[in-house]
Design an enzyme around this catalytic site. Sequence first.
Site, PDB file in Angstrom:
ATOM      1  N   ARG A 195       0.826  -1.197   0.000  1.00 13.30           N
ATOM      2  CA  ARG A 195       0.000   0.000   0.000  1.00 13.30           C
ATOM      3  C   ARG A 195       0.861   1.247   0.000  1.00 13.30           C
ATOM      4  O   ARG A 195       1.891   1.305   0.676  1.00 13.30           O
ATOM      5  CB  ARG A 195      -0.909   0.044   1.227  1.00 13.30           C
ATOM      6  CG  ARG A 195      -2.121  -0.870   1.107  1.00 13.30           C
ATOM      7  CD  ARG A 195      -3.084  -0.692   2.250  1.00 13.30           C
ATOM      8  NE  ARG A 195      -2.369  -0.323   3.451  1.00 13.30           N
ATOM      9  CZ  ARG A 195      -2.694   0.713   4.213  1.00 13.30           C
ATOM     10  NH1 ARG A 195      -3.712   1.480   3.901  1.00 13.30           N
ATOM     11  NH2 ARG A 195      -2.000   0.987   5.295  1.00 13.30           N
ATOM     12  N   SER A 213       7.491  -4.818   7.359  1.00 18.25           N
ATOM     13  CA  SER A 213       7.118  -5.646   8.508  1.00 18.25           C
ATOM     14  C   SER A 213       7.801  -7.003   8.549  1.00 18.25           C
ATOM     15  O   SER A 213       7.176  -8.057   8.392  1.00 18.25           O
ATOM     16  CB  SER A 213       5.601  -5.793   8.524  1.00 18.25           C
ATOM     17  OG  SER A 213       5.053  -4.500   8.568  1.00 18.25           O
ATOM     18  N   ASP A 235       5.394  -2.797  11.453  1.00 17.09           N
ATOM     19  CA  ASP A 235       3.952  -2.509  11.539  1.00 17.09           C
ATOM     20  C   ASP A 235       3.439  -2.443  12.986  1.00 17.09           C
ATOM     21  O   ASP A 235       2.506  -1.695  13.285  1.00 17.09           O
ATOM     22  CB  ASP A 235       3.112  -3.493  10.695  1.00 17.09           C
ATOM     23  CG  ASP A 235       3.440  -4.951  10.956  1.00 17.09           C
ATOM     24  OD1 ASP A 235       4.320  -5.233  11.795  1.00 17.09           O
ATOM     25  OD2 ASP A 235       2.807  -5.824  10.318  1.00 17.09           O
TER      26      ASP A 235
HETATM   27  C1  GLC Z   1       6.130 -11.165  11.040  1.00 19.60           C
HETATM   28  C2  GLC Z   1       7.308 -10.183  10.937  1.00 19.60           C
HETATM   29  C3  GLC Z   1       7.111  -9.017  11.868  1.00 19.60           C
HETATM   30  C4  GLC Z   1       5.749  -8.385  11.652  1.00 19.60           C
HETATM   31  C5  GLC Z   1       4.655  -9.436  11.773  1.00 19.60           C
HETATM   32  C6  GLC Z   1       3.270  -8.873  11.513  1.00 19.60           C
HETATM   33  O1  GLC Z   1       6.140 -11.748  12.315  1.00 19.60           O
HETATM   34  O2  GLC Z   1       8.512 -10.869  11.216  1.00 19.60           O
HETATM   35  O3  GLC Z   1       8.136  -8.071  11.667  1.00 19.60           O
HETATM   36  O4  GLC Z   1       5.547  -7.371  12.576  1.00 19.60           O
HETATM   37  O5  GLC Z   1       4.896 -10.479  10.861  1.00 19.60           O
HETATM   38  O6  GLC Z   1       3.146  -8.338  10.235  1.00 19.60           O
END
Ligand code: GLC
Length: 477
Positions: free
Chosen positions: A90, A154, A207
Amino acid sequence: MSSKAPQAYEVKELGGTPEQEAYMRDIIDQFTVDTKYLNQIRDHFIVEMQKGLEKEGATVAMIPSFVEGRLTGQEKGHFLALDLGGTNLRVVLVTLEGAGKFKTVSSKSRVSEELKTGPMRNLCDYIAECVDTFLTEQGLEDQEMELNLGYTFSFPVLQSSINRGTLSTWTKGFACTGAVGKDPVLLLQDALLRKHVPVKVSAIVNDTVGTLLSNAYNKPETLAGLILGTGANGAYIEKIDKIKKWKGGKSTSDEMIINMELGAFDNERNILPLTRFDNKLDRESINPHAQLYEKMISGMYLGEITRNVLTDMIDRELLLKREIHTSFAWSKDISRHWSFETAFMSNIEADNSDELSVSKEILDTNLNLHDITTTEARIIKKICELVGKRAARLAACSISAIIKHCEVGPEGCDIGIDGSLYEFYPSFEARMYEALKEMHPEINDIEKTIRLGLARDGSGVGAALTACVAARMEQTA
Ligand code: GLC
């Protein structure tokens, strides 16, 4: 969000054969996590958090985010945010209006399997192209000044500053080559330069950190941010003097947000109640022996665990037993990896019709399972319930660990949560509260004290707020 628990069937009510009943009793046993067990998991969690705060390379990585201090809610300005890490990519234009208010405009595109597992350069070129198109659509392509972009990336990134870090490993089905050990900010910045897109990547943010910040923008008592979606993870505000491994030098505040990377909790398999269905999923996954906790509590995996139970029942001739000539066609789709989506579980659990006609329809349309009997539908629903409930209860352990570790007092705290599982899965929140109540008999009104709430668009707004904090830190440094 509804807090009404979906109608549950007891084994006797399923109406199955004695063999089916015996199987279901065993499955219930395997997927049930009682209060005592929840407490043990939570206590182990606190120990693992401690290890992560003390040294680099711990299983629960406890990564300092370089986001220092708290928000006032008065932050203002236009920021660009990019969100990579779930099902979609996004691009978001965020306008922070102050007084905890904001507006967003965004565009969304799917990241293909090919891009997720191909060379990182291709993924970055694709992202740069999406940013470019978005700027054109918004009439921002001819900016005199470079726009600042907060990059919600993320995955586990070991940060060395608010806009520098190295990717330690991929998670959630991503496996691009040429990225692990590199700085995702530089790789993206290069791609933007190659395309002459006038954007500066000024902050990189997980995130969960974004979710925490976006929740804190209008709820100042926010202590933590959680993602319960495709993946699962958490972030919370820690006192810098408790981060023993911190070598970041002078900071502008005595607090910092920690990206826990809690999905990796108990990769050692010391405490989690792993079943053979979890083991099968792990063994067949793109990242075996990694993210074991995430694999029991997040949207990417719950459907597959359920599918593993269903296929086990099929193999034992306890489910979908049909005439020989039809059985092959029957099992074709359900035999395919990942064919049973977590979204089906959501809808099946929400189905309260007498003959479970909605569930039958879902199984028919998506998996070509025609003429499912009501008993079979009840059994499938029960299995969804067991897998979904276990996920919510195990997820609650991490919340309990955070509030115990942070010694939250009677005033309580807010916890912002984002992700499809939390937002759409029936009773996920109610089941988390139930588990929290069991783990915290000392808290009278759990819902008023540990205030869980949907943090909308944590990734977009949170990234904008991080870019804002980055600017503030630069000024005060
Ligand atoms: C996975 C990633 C982490 C992220 C999570 C949620 O665990 O390693 O960095 O925050 O997914 O998206």
